[in-house]
Design a protein around this motif. Structure first.
Motif, PDB file in Angstrom:
ATOM      1  N   VAL A  28       0.842  -1.203   0.000  1.00 18.15           N
ATOM      2  CA  VAL A  28       0.000   0.000   0.000  1.00 18.15           C
ATOM      3  C   VAL A  28       0.883   1.263   0.000  1.00 18.15           C
ATOM      4  O   VAL A  28       0.725   2.153   0.839  1.00 18.15           O
ATOM      5  N   GLY A  29       1.825   1.300  -0.922  1.00 20.78           N
ATOM      6  CA  GLY A  29       2.612   2.510  -1.142  1.00 20.78           C
ATOM      7  C   GLY A  29       3.798   2.723  -0.223  1.00 20.78           C
ATOM      8  O   GLY A  29       4.516   3.720  -0.376  1.00 20.78           O
ATOM      9  N   ARG A  30       4.007   1.838   0.734  1.00 12.57           N
ATOM     10  CA  ARG A  30       5.138   1.970   1.656  1.00 12.57           C
ATOM     11  C   ARG A  30       5.827   0.628   1.804  1.00 12.57           C
ATOM     12  O   ARG A  30       5.174  -0.416   1.703  1.00 12.57           O
ATOM     13  N   PRO A  31       7.129   0.613   2.098  1.00 14.92           N
ATOM     14  CA  PRO A  31       7.792  -0.674   2.310  1.00 14.92           C
ATOM     15  C   PRO A  31       7.150  -1.434   3.477  1.00 14.92           C
ATOM     16  O   PRO A  31       6.725  -0.835   4.465  1.00 14.92           O
ATOM     17  N   LEU A  32       7.086  -2.732   3.323  1.00 18.64           N
ATOM     18  CA  LEU A  32       6.537  -3.594   4.374  1.00 18.64           C
ATOM     19  C   LEU A  32       7.191  -3.283   5.722  1.00 18.64           C
ATOM     20  O   LEU A  32       6.529  -3.233   6.755  1.00 18.64           O
ATOM     21  N   LEU A  33       8.486  -3.051   5.699  1.00 21.49           N
ATOM     22  CA  LEU A  33       9.234  -2.758   6.929  1.00 21.49           C
ATOM     23  C   LEU A  33       8.707  -1.511   7.643  1.00 21.49           C
ATOM     24  O   LEU A  33       8.696  -1.448   8.877  1.00 21.49           O
ATOM     25  N   SER A  34       8.220  -0.534   6.889  1.00 18.16           N
ATOM     26  CA  SER A  34       7.679   0.680   7.509  1.00 18.16           C
ATOM     27  C   SER A  34       6.457   0.365   8.365  1.00 18.16           C
ATOM     28  O   SER A  34       6.272   0.950   9.437  1.00 18.16           O
ATOM     29  N   HIS A  35       5.628  -0.548   7.889  1.00 21.05           N
ATOM     30  CA  HIS A  35       4.441  -0.943   8.658  1.00 21.05           C
ATOM     31  C   HIS A  35       4.853  -1.616   9.978  1.00 21.05           C
ATOM     32  O   HIS A  35       4.233  -1.395  11.018  1.00 21.05           O
ATOM     33  N   VAL A  36       5.904  -2.446   9.895  1.00 22.66           N
ATOM     34  CA  VAL A  36       6.389  -3.148  11.094  1.00 22.66           C
ATOM     35  C   VAL A  36       6.996  -2.152  12.085  1.00 22.66           C
ATOM     36  O   VAL A  36       6.728  -2.222  13.290  1.00 22.66           O
ATOM     37  N   ILE A  37       7.777  -1.216  11.581  1.00 21.59           N
ATOM     38  CA  ILE A  37       8.374  -0.184  12.448  1.00 21.59           C
ATOM     39  C   ILE A  37       7.284   0.612  13.155  1.00 21.59           C
ATOM     40  O   ILE A  37       7.366   0.868  14.358  1.00 21.59           O
ATOM     41  N   ASP A  38       6.241   0.993  12.414  1.00 26.63           N
ATOM     42  CA  ASP A  38       5.157   1.783  13.002  1.00 26.63           C
ATOM     43  C   ASP A  38       4.485   1.062  14.166  1.00 26.63           C
ATOM     44  O   ASP A  38       4.035   1.695  15.120  1.00 26.63           O
ATOM     45  N   ARG A  39       4.416  -0.260  14.087  1.00 27.92           N
ATOM     46  CA  ARG A  39       3.775  -1.043  15.163  1.00 27.92           C
ATOM     47  C   ARG A  39       4.698  -1.223  16.363  1.00 27.92           C
ATOM     48  O   ARG A  39       4.240  -1.188  17.510  1.00 27.92           O
ATOM     49  N   LEU A  40       5.981  -1.471  16.108  1.00 26.10           N
ATOM     50  CA  LEU A  40       6.878  -1.837  17.209  1.00 26.10           C
ATOM     51  C   LEU A  40       7.504  -0.633  17.907  1.00 26.10           C
ATOM     52  O   LEU A  40       7.660  -0.632  19.127  1.00 26.10           O
ATOM     53  N   GLU A  41       7.842   0.398  17.156  1.00 31.53           N
ATOM     54  CA  GLU A  41       8.608   1.521  17.728  1.00 31.53           C
ATOM     55  C   GLU A  41       7.949   2.165  18.952  1.00 31.53           C
ATOM     56  O   GLU A  41       8.641   2.460  19.938  1.00 31.53           O
ATOM     57  N   PRO A  42       6.616   2.376  18.961  1.00 34.89           N
ATOM     58  CA  PRO A  42       6.015   3.003  20.143  1.00 34.89           C
ATOM     59  C   PRO A  42       6.047   2.119  21.394  1.00 34.89           C
ATOM     60  O   PRO A  42       5.801   2.599  22.492  1.00 34.89           O
ATOM     61  N   GLN A  43       6.347   0.825  21.225  1.00 38.06           N
ATOM     62  CA  GLN A  43       6.271  -0.116  22.343  1.00 38.06           C
ATOM     63  C   GLN A  43       7.631  -0.374  23.013  1.00 38.06           C
ATOM     64  O   GLN A  43       7.692  -1.066  24.021  1.00 38.06           O
ATOM     65  N   VAL A  44       8.708   0.161  22.435  1.00 40.62           N
ATOM     66  CA  VAL A  44      10.052  -0.176  22.916  1.00 40.62           C
ATOM     67  C   VAL A  44      10.880   1.086  23.153  1.00 40.62           C
ATOM     68  O   VAL A  44      10.513   2.174  22.720  1.00 40.62           O
ATOM     69  N   ALA A  45      12.009   0.910  23.846  1.00 43.35           N
ATOM     70  CA  ALA A  45      12.870   2.044  24.182  1.00 43.35           C
ATOM     71  C   ALA A  45      13.773   2.451  23.025  1.00 43.35           C
ATOM     72  O   ALA A  45      14.335   3.547  23.019  1.00 43.35           O
ATOM     73  N   GLY A  46      13.944   1.576  22.059  1.00 46.01           N
ATOM     74  CA  GLY A  46      14.789   1.832  20.900  1.00 46.01           C
ATOM     75  C   GLY A  46      14.631   0.671  19.947  1.00 46.01           C
ATOM     76  O   GLY A  46      14.135  -0.396  20.328  1.00 46.01           O
ATOM     77  N   LEU A  47      15.060   0.854  18.716  1.00 50.53           N
ATOM     78  CA  LEU A  47      14.774  -0.140  17.685  1.00 50.53           C
ATOM     79  C   LEU A  47      15.995  -0.368  16.810  1.00 50.53           C
ATOM     80  O   LEU A  47      16.727   0.572  16.489  1.00 50.53           O
ATOM     81  N   ALA A  48      16.203  -1.627  16.425  1.00 53.49           N
ATOM     82  CA  ALA A  48      17.264  -1.981  15.483  1.00 53.49           C
ATOM     83  C   ALA A  48      16.728  -3.021  14.515  1.00 53.49           C
ATOM     84  O   ALA A  48      15.685  -3.643  14.741  1.00 53.49           O
ATOM     85  N   LEU A  49      17.475  -3.200  13.440  1.00 52.93           N
ATOM     86  CA  LEU A  49      17.103  -4.139  12.387  1.00 52.93           C
ATOM     87  C   LEU A  49      18.181  -5.201  12.286  1.00 52.93           C
ATOM     88  O   LEU A  49      19.363  -4.876  12.204  1.00 52.93           O
ATOM     89  N   ASN A  50      17.788  -6.464  12.331  1.00 52.46           N
ATOM     90  CA  ASN A  50      18.738  -7.555  12.113  1.00 52.46           C
ATOM     91  C   ASN A  50      18.682  -7.942  10.637  1.00 52.46           C
ATOM     92  O   ASN A  50      17.652  -8.394  10.141  1.00 52.46           O
ATOM     93  N   ALA A  51      19.787  -7.717   9.924  1.00 55.10           N
ATOM     94  CA  ALA A  51      19.863  -8.079   8.510  1.00 55.10           C
ATOM     95  C   ALA A  51      21.330  -8.276   8.151  1.00 55.10           C
ATOM     96  O   ALA A  51      22.218  -7.680   8.771  1.00 55.10           O
ATOM     97  N   ASN A  52      21.558  -9.097   7.147  1.00 58.70           N
ATOM     98  CA  ASN A  52      22.916  -9.369   6.682  1.00 58.70           C
ATOM     99  C   ASN A  52      23.141  -8.718   5.321  1.00 58.70           C
ATOM    100  O   ASN A  52      22.207  -8.272   4.675  1.00 58.70           O
ATOM    101  N   GLY A  53      24.398  -8.660   4.900  1.00 60.56           N
ATOM    102  CA  GLY A  53      24.707  -8.006   3.627  1.00 60.56           C
ATOM    103  C   GLY A  53      24.929  -6.517   3.832  1.00 60.56           C
ATOM    104  O   GLY A  53      25.146  -6.043   4.948  1.00 60.56           O
TER     105      GLY A  53
END
Length: 197
Positions: A28-53
């Motif tokens: 819906v016009g935004r990266p899937l990851l943006s939707h996930v960030i929007d849900r998790l970020e307000p619930q935690v003290a800080g956020l990181a992404l686990n990815a390789n490459g």
């Protein structure tokens, strides 16, 4: 209890989607990851992404990118370990993980996981619905990171095989027409997510 840090697990190979980063697929016009960030970020003290490459492909999200410290594709537990090491370096006792391809997880994920940990005196809590356990959504203590490192080095890959060896429990979430932990693995799943949104 200090708020946990959040870690989005985006280290999968996305074979059923033709490879690449599922988190960067438009929904819906935004990266899937943006939707996930929007849900998790307000619930935690800080956020990181686990990815390789190359981490530069995630620059637009302005998040720390944590690579697996275990060689080879070791699955979600390697991402959990990367998150635990990061949290420990920040002086934080726990992390909550979420999958990068699940845009509908509950907005009260973190408090419900913490409540289950308190009620059952558990170290690890996994999310659960009537569809079963969802092991990429969990509350994890940094105190177990060396135990997890040893297990991964020894070849263990199955999340529940490790969690079941420790004081663990689940937090039960209601599932309506669409399981809140529904994840996008195929083009058909992507179409279903678009319809749900």
């Amino acid at each position: 209890m200090r708020q946990p840090l959040g870690v989005i697990l985006a280290g999968g190979l996305a074979r059923r989607m033709g490879g690449g980063d599922k988190g960067l697929i438009p929904l819906v016009g935004r990266p899937l990851l943006s939707h996930v960030i929007d849900r998790l970020e307000p619930q935690v003290a800080g956020l990181a992404l686990n990815a390789n490459g190359d981490p530069a492909r995630f620059d637009d999200f302005n998040l720390p990118v944590l690579a697996d410290s275990i060689d080879g594709f070791a699955g979600p537990l390697a991402g959990v370990l990367a998150g635990l090491d990061w949290a420990a370096s920040q002086g934080v006792d726990t992390i909550v993980t979420a999958a990068a391809d699940s845009p509908f997880f509950p907005c009260d994920l973190v408090p419900q996981l913490q409540l289950a940990a308190d009620l059952d005196a558990a170290e690890i809590v996994l999310a659960e619905t009537s569809d079963g356990r969802h092991p990429t959504f969990g509350l994890w203590p940094t105190a177990l990171r060396d135990d997890l490192r040893a297990a991964l080095t020894g070849g263990l890959r199955k999340v529940v095989a490790w969690t079941d060896a420790h004081p663990s429990t689940t937090a039960l979430f209601p599932a309506g027409d669409l399981d809140p932990f529904f994840n996008i693995n195929t083009p058909q799943d992507l179409a279903r997510a678009k319809a749900a949104l």
